[in-house]
Motif scaffolding. Sequence first.
Motif, short mmCIF file in Angstrom:
data_model
loop_
_atom_site.label_atom_id
_atom_site.label_comp_id
_atom_site.label_asym_id
_atom_site.label_seq_id
_atom_site.Cartn_x
_atom_site.Cartn_y
_atom_site.Cartn_z
N THR A 143 2.94 44.11 21.94
CA THR A 143 3.19 45.51 22.29
C THR A 143 1.90 46.24 22.60
O THR A 143 1.84 47.09 23.49
N MET A 144 0.84 45.92 21.87
CA MET A 144 -0.44 46.58 22.09
C MET A 144 -1.11 46.13 23.39
O MET A 144 -1.78 46.90 24.06
N LEU A 145 -0.93 44.86 23.74
CA LEU A 145 -1.53 44.30 24.95
C LEU A 145 -0.57 44.49 26.13
O LEU A 145 0.02 43.54 26.62
N VAL A 146 -0.42 45.72 26.58
CA VAL A 146 0.61 46.03 27.56
C VAL A 146 0.23 45.52 28.95
O VAL A 146 -0.94 45.59 29.35
N PRO A 147 1.20 45.02 29.72
CA PRO A 147 0.91 44.52 31.07
C PRO A 147 0.32 45.57 32.00
O PRO A 147 -0.40 45.24 32.95
N ALA A 148 0.59 46.85 31.72
CA ALA A 148 0.03 47.91 32.56
C ALA A 148 -1.50 47.92 32.53
O ALA A 148 -2.14 48.50 33.41
N ASP A 149 -2.09 47.29 31.52
CA ASP A 149 -3.55 47.26 31.40
C ASP A 149 -4.19 46.21 32.30
O ASP A 149 -5.42 46.21 32.47
N LEU A 150 -3.42 45.28 32.84
CA LEU A 150 -4.00 44.13 33.52
C LEU A 150 -4.92 44.50 34.69
O LEU A 150 -6.00 43.91 34.83
N CYS A 190 -13.97 42.25 24.74
CA CYS A 190 -13.58 42.39 23.33
C CYS A 190 -14.05 43.75 22.79
O CYS A 190 -13.34 44.39 22.01
N GLY A 191 -15.21 44.20 23.23
CA GLY A 191 -15.70 45.49 22.79
C GLY A 191 -15.08 46.64 23.55
O GLY A 191 -14.58 47.61 22.97
N ASP A 192 -15.08 46.55 24.90
CA ASP A 192 -14.66 47.67 25.73
C ASP A 192 -13.15 47.87 25.75
O ASP A 192 -12.67 49.00 25.86
N TYR A 193 -12.39 46.80 25.68
CA TYR A 193 -10.93 46.91 25.78
C TYR A 193 -10.24 46.70 24.43
O TYR A 193 -9.34 47.44 24.05
N PHE A 194 -10.67 45.68 23.67
CA PHE A 194 -10.07 45.47 22.36
C PHE A 194 -10.55 46.49 21.34
O PHE A 194 -9.85 46.77 20.37
N GLY A 195 -11.76 47.03 21.53
CA GLY A 195 -12.31 47.97 20.55
C GLY A 195 -13.04 47.27 19.42
O GLY A 195 -13.24 47.84 18.35
N PHE A 196 -13.51 46.04 19.66
CA PHE A 196 -14.21 45.23 18.66
C PHE A 196 -15.54 44.79 19.29
O PHE A 196 -15.69 43.66 19.74
N PRO A 224 -4.47 52.27 29.23
CA PRO A 224 -5.59 52.23 28.29
C PRO A 224 -6.52 53.42 28.41
O PRO A 224 -7.17 53.80 27.46
N SER A 225 -6.62 54.03 29.60
CA SER A 225 -7.52 55.16 29.73
C SER A 225 -7.03 56.36 28.94
O SER A 225 -7.80 57.22 28.57
N GLN A 226 -5.72 56.40 28.67
CA GLN A 226 -5.17 57.49 27.88
C GLN A 226 -5.02 57.14 26.40
O GLN A 226 -5.25 57.96 25.53
N THR A 227 -4.60 55.94 26.12
CA THR A 227 -4.28 55.57 24.75
C THR A 227 -5.46 54.94 24.02
O THR A 227 -5.34 54.65 22.83
N GLY A 228 -6.56 54.73 24.69
CA GLY A 228 -7.69 54.12 24.02
C GLY A 228 -7.57 52.61 23.97
O GLY A 228 -6.72 52.00 24.60
N ARG A 278 -3.44 54.12 15.29
CA ARG A 278 -2.56 55.26 15.50
C ARG A 278 -1.09 54.97 15.19
O ARG A 278 -0.31 55.88 14.95
N THR A 279 -0.71 53.71 15.23
CA THR A 279 0.70 53.36 15.09
C THR A 279 1.13 53.40 13.63
O THR A 279 0.48 52.82 12.76
N GLU A 280 2.23 54.09 13.37
CA GLU A 280 2.80 54.16 12.02
C GLU A 280 3.98 53.21 11.94
O GLU A 280 4.95 53.34 12.70
N PHE A 281 3.91 52.25 11.03
CA PHE A 281 4.97 51.26 10.89
C PHE A 281 5.90 51.63 9.74
O PHE A 281 5.48 52.21 8.74
N ALA A 282 7.17 51.28 9.89
CA ALA A 282 8.13 51.50 8.82
C ALA A 282 7.74 50.69 7.59
O ALA A 282 7.05 49.66 7.69
N LEU A 283 8.16 51.15 6.43
CA LEU A 283 7.80 50.48 5.19
C LEU A 283 8.27 49.03 5.17
O LEU A 283 7.67 48.18 4.51
#
Length: 457
Positions: free
Chosen positions: A128-135, A174-180, A252-256, A264-269
């Motif tokens: 879900t995080m690695l969305v095809p729109a980023d390709l 890994c740094g610029d797109y993954f954030g690592f 990615p330019s909007q969501t980081g 940012r994602t909140e997961f159900a318990l």
Amino acid sequence: MITDKMYDLYWCLKIIETRTGDIILPYIQQYDSIPLDKPAEKVAIVSRWIRTEWRPFFKELRELRPVFPTPAFTLVTRYRDVVEVLSRPEVFSVRLYAPKMDPVVDGPFMLARDETSTNWVEKSIMRTMLVPADLPLVRQLAGKIADESLDRHAREGRIEVVRELGRLVPIRICGDYFGFPGPNLETMYRWSRATQSDMFKNLANEPVVHEASVRAGEEMRTYLSELLKKRRERDDRKGAHGTSATDCTEGPSQTGDIFERLIRTEFALEIPFDDTRIIANMAGLLIGAGETTSQAIVQICEQILRRPEVLEPALVAARSGDDTQFDAIVWEALRFNPINPLLFRICERPTEIASSTDHAAVIPAGTVVFACTSSAMFDETAYPNPEEFNAQRPRDLNLHFGYGHHLCLGNLLGGVMVPEVVKRVLLRPQVHLLPGDEGKIDYQNGPFPERFVIAFG
């Protein structure tokens, strides 16, 4: 069914000669000539053939013994049978990866789990995080990084592809797109190589290789824990100034970057995905992206540059912007020197494979099974005239990213990142291999390319 007499007649017509003129036996006859009370010798010679002579060795197995048991493992070599093994995770599991992967992330790692909650939940979240729109962005970013490195070496007229392109591009992404981004490039290179070497290449389970991987994992988790803390504090400050984490649109330019999306994602318990799982999966992105991508880039460049009849249409496609045709050439080139000759599984219960064929075989429980993907991609039943370079082959047949339940998480990203870097290399004027050994890939007796220099105008 092939009888012993047919086998003897077959190899009377196919005696192989070495360059020195010495007559040697075909592979299976050499193997069978080793006494049963010397299992280590049998395993050693097969292991050597897989490393150094995989194409002729696998060709012989596909023709004569498609399912080939040894004292330590069983080789499966035909396309249909390889796909069967990789399609049945409940029988042919990845359980053997767990002792190598889990200590690196300090807990269960999804890649070492079959159809479990850990695998389904965490792979679903990361997909879900690695969305095809980023390709398109990832492809553009890969090209930009590659061009910058090529520009830096333009005056020299040559570039060492492994460090300056193969490893550089995925680590920068890994740094610029993954954030690592990691503390520095050298540390990221070391972490990537150490973990990949143990998880996917250390079939002999050498302790020193495993220990280096575990240390790299500890360092990664420490770094990512601090980075996670800093990024949460930054997001809290943004929230205090009225910026909503949910005020974003797709892209990615909007969501980081990926790290930010996970934070940012909140997961159900009911979904067990806390900070420890975020850190584990962020580490997994580096583990999967580094050395395999580098190896693919290096080996593809070498395969295309050594074939003038392939380089010319590749340049036509690259210059015209025909990514579909160019990418097809890239993945066909990788088939001739794939990043991994096999994927290993363990058989959980006695299971027959290749049923209804003349080579059906029952695999005993506890058997280590090598699904020989490199062999499968030369099986003429799936790849007609397999020794011919043909970029028009159906791409969905390729097994470069695995198959089935454990298809590589980054197959879409790798599918654009690798060919774009190769394209930027080939577009350089007068790009060519250096003469002699200088122009060959140097693996330095290891599992990955370590040095490969090419020249350009």
